[in-house]
Motif scaffolding. Structure first.
Motif, PDB file in Angstrom:
ATOM      1  N   ARG A 204      25.828 -88.764 -97.051  1.00  0.00           N
ATOM      2  CA  ARG A 204      25.183 -90.041 -96.713  1.00  0.00           C
ATOM      3  C   ARG A 204      26.193 -90.914 -95.996  1.00  0.00           C
TER       4      ARG A 204
ATOM      5  N   THR B   2      22.512 -97.612 -96.226  1.00  0.00           N
ATOM      6  CA  THR B   2      22.733 -96.177 -96.196  1.00  0.00           C
ATOM      7  C   THR B   2      21.444 -95.462 -95.814  1.00  0.00           C
TER       8      THR B   2
ATOM      9  N   GLU C  93      16.857 -90.895 -98.616  1.00  0.00           N
ATOM     10  CA  GLU C  93      17.081 -89.562 -99.188  1.00  0.00           C
ATOM     11  C   GLU C  93      16.087 -88.526 -98.682  1.00  0.00           C
TER      12      GLU C  93
ATOM     13  N   ARG D 240      19.360 -88.117 -95.327  1.00  0.00           N
ATOM     14  CA  ARG D 240      20.680 -87.560 -95.654  1.00  0.00           C
ATOM     15  C   ARG D 240      20.686 -86.058 -95.386  1.00  0.00           C
TER      16      ARG D 240
END
Lengths: 360, 360
Positions: free
Chosen positions: A324, A332, A335, A351
């Protein structure tokens, strides 16, 4: 060498229009991507343009229309250079297509992106000469190509806000990595808009139009937009893409690779997009329960990605490397790749994960 | 009315220094937050400052040092207004503390943020008068407060890049929501840096220092930084916070609320931070398998959050409302709150969830 001076190791998704991405091994060769390995996203045949007769028309909401030769551009304005990452909005689409097929779209892996040093003049200098009027809020670009994807066919086009257009990093470019810009990359002159999706860096530039509203051509008004997953593409449907979203991928080892157990160097890229920079890259070997920080490599300036590396110690067996990136706003990446699926397959910035096997 | 002219319904986390957040019901009253309900994040006692004797010193890497009275600021520069959302970097920390405790930090819910109309002058105008030197890359701000959290105590301070400091949205402010700025919010003059964490909008401004490097005081060099989860705070450790990351939360219904089954209006806020805007807000009732798009309400300009609403049809029973916002780069929020845990509890921008019960 392949067609258009490209290395044989490009992954060609389509011959006409030419669409080809860089292999991760070639991206891993360095933070600057060799021109011979640089990805190409075309929407029509590469037009043949004689630089001696090429003209750039600047019109629309301007005080003074311009009609400029390449010689004038070279003589009248100061030459500038910017190192910038370009990234196709469809980069990493293959990950979305693994969730659910996206018919009619190229299955780009992580190589529809690359970083080069671009040479030319600032768009701002040309705009200053033309004098944008007060209601000129957007600057549109039109190429010389013919794109059969639109009905009737039309040249590729797009626009950026005038505020961005006047910033010093936005160039009209005739050089790439210290050599003359090649026809497949937009010669004689292309636009380079750092921080924006590649579709705004219009190739084979012929016309600049200062406008009150964003570009209404097919490729900006219909195509390069993020749709909700249950929506259908159409004029103005979905969110227009522009700024690049934070993204990252692993360049080495490759997904599915077998490596020697023990210390293994993991390398990749991360790109913040917009005006942000990559602040941190984390790597996990246990599905995200624990993270280690990768080393950020060469800093090529605020418009370029960062390569990164980390050495992990792998016991014999199967491993999943999860990554990440974080940008300078401390944001960030999301997922879940499946939850990013959209009908045109854009902006897969989940990610990245690669599965490898370590053997003793 | 509470202390400092605040409504009794604020959630007070600390009396001295005064730290209090706005209840979600008060945030839901409108896209502009009433001053009497606006959150307060203080690091020291509210200083008593006589506006008539207050001076602003501008020094450091400048051609000309300045020492200006409030009367001069008001007379010499054109008054400007900006509507901007401020957000504490610790907003929504309670969600991280539910994962693992964060001793010594206030358990802010989603109300350490609010939007106001700010009146004053541009910092750019003052800087132009001072003339930043070429190596002046950062502009630091120092308040008149005394913050015992640092050893020895020091006034609150912070800096922003000079490029941001010169943009027209960065103001030195003496008015809030059409009234004189109150002492608890930084009177006589505070900084407002739209798009940045609240800690850069230094209150009780006394001194502006043009510098070659970012602020090295305690609150920027040690405190307001994002640490990896296994790291320890220390000078320069972790990533400096600055730009606000994309965030969102639900304002109504409240978590744990019981509502009547049938159509239920869900409302909330989303804030893109930085120079981005909120492009879309999605709401899911099935854990993210399907998403519907909320309506974005009043657009207060590029520096303000967007309130949003959607009507969902709820059968009797337990429900979880899951939300994700998207910004203009087509980036969305990370899913997993637990994975965002960090030792100081900053930047919880995970997708919000509220659990409610619908009864027939």
């Amino acid at each position: 060498m392949n067609r258009y001076g490209k290395r044989a190791d490009l992954i060609v998704h389509e011959q006409q229009p030419f669409n080809a991405e860089t292999r991760v091994a070639a991206l891993a060769e360095g933070a600057l991507t060799a021109t011979s390995a640089f990805y190409v996203r075309g929407h029509g045949a590469v037009p043949e343009i004689d630089p001696a007769s090429w003209r750039l028309r600047v019109h629309g909401l301007v005080e003074r229309e311009l009609d400029l030769s390449l010689a004038t551009l070279r003589e009248a304005f100061r030459e500038r250079e910017v190192t910038a990452t370009l990234q196709c909005a469809g980069n990493r689409r293959a990950g979305l297509m693994a969730v659910r097929d996206i018919p009619g779209e190229a299955p780009w892996g992580p190589g529809a992106t690359g970083t080069a040093t671009w040479t030319g003049i600032t768009l701002a200098d040309v705009l200053t000469l033309a004098g944008p009027l007060e209601d000129g809020a957007h600057v549109g670009f039109v190429g010389a190509d013919t794109c059969p994807e639109a009905t009737p066919d039309q040249p590729f086009g797009g626009s950026i806000p005038v505020e961005k257009a006047c910033r010093p990093e936005v160039l009209l470019v005739w050089g790439m990595n210290g050599e003359p810009l090649q026809p497949v990359h937009g010669a004689p002159v292309r636009v380079v808009v750092p921080g924006y999706i590649g579709a705004r860096s219009v190739k084979w530039l012929e016309r600049i139009e200062v406008r009150s509203s964003p570009w209404d051509g097919y490729f900006q008004h219909v195509v390069y937009r993020l749709l909700p997953e249950d929506a259908t593409a159409g004029p103005g449907a979905g969110m227009p893409l522009g700024l690049v979203a934070l993204n990252a991928d692993v360049l080495s080892p490759a997904d599915g690779e077998t490596v020697a157990a023990g210390p293994v160097e993991v390398r990749g890229y991360a790109f913040a997009g917009g005006e942000r920079h990559v602040a941190r890259v984390d790597v996990s070997l246990d599905g995200g329960a624990h993270w280690s920080q990768a080393e950020l490599l060469d800093d090529l300036g605020r418009w370029a990605w960062r390569h990164w590396r980390i050495t992990v110690d792998l016991a014999p067996g199967e491993h999943e490397i999860l990554v990440r990136a974080w940008d300078s706003s401390a944001a960030t990446q999301p997922e879940d790749e499946a939850a990013l699926w959209n009908p045109k397959g854009y902006v897969n910035n989940a990610r990245p994960r690669v599965r490898i096997r370590a053997v003793a």
